[in-house]
Scaffold this motif. Sequence first.
Motif: not given
Length: 49
Positions: A15-20, A33-38, A43-45
Amino acid sequence: MGAVTHQKGAFSPVEVGSIHLRSDEVVDRKHYSGNKTTLLWGLFSYTDY
């Protein structure tokens, strides 16, 4: 409730605006793995792709 979400094999845009933070910035490896944790409703990704 959305405070913490984890998606396996997500490969979705951050997402735009997320600290990545990407896994390749932390650890050098060949297989992802292709995993994503938010955290905190996006806000944090952290992504592993």
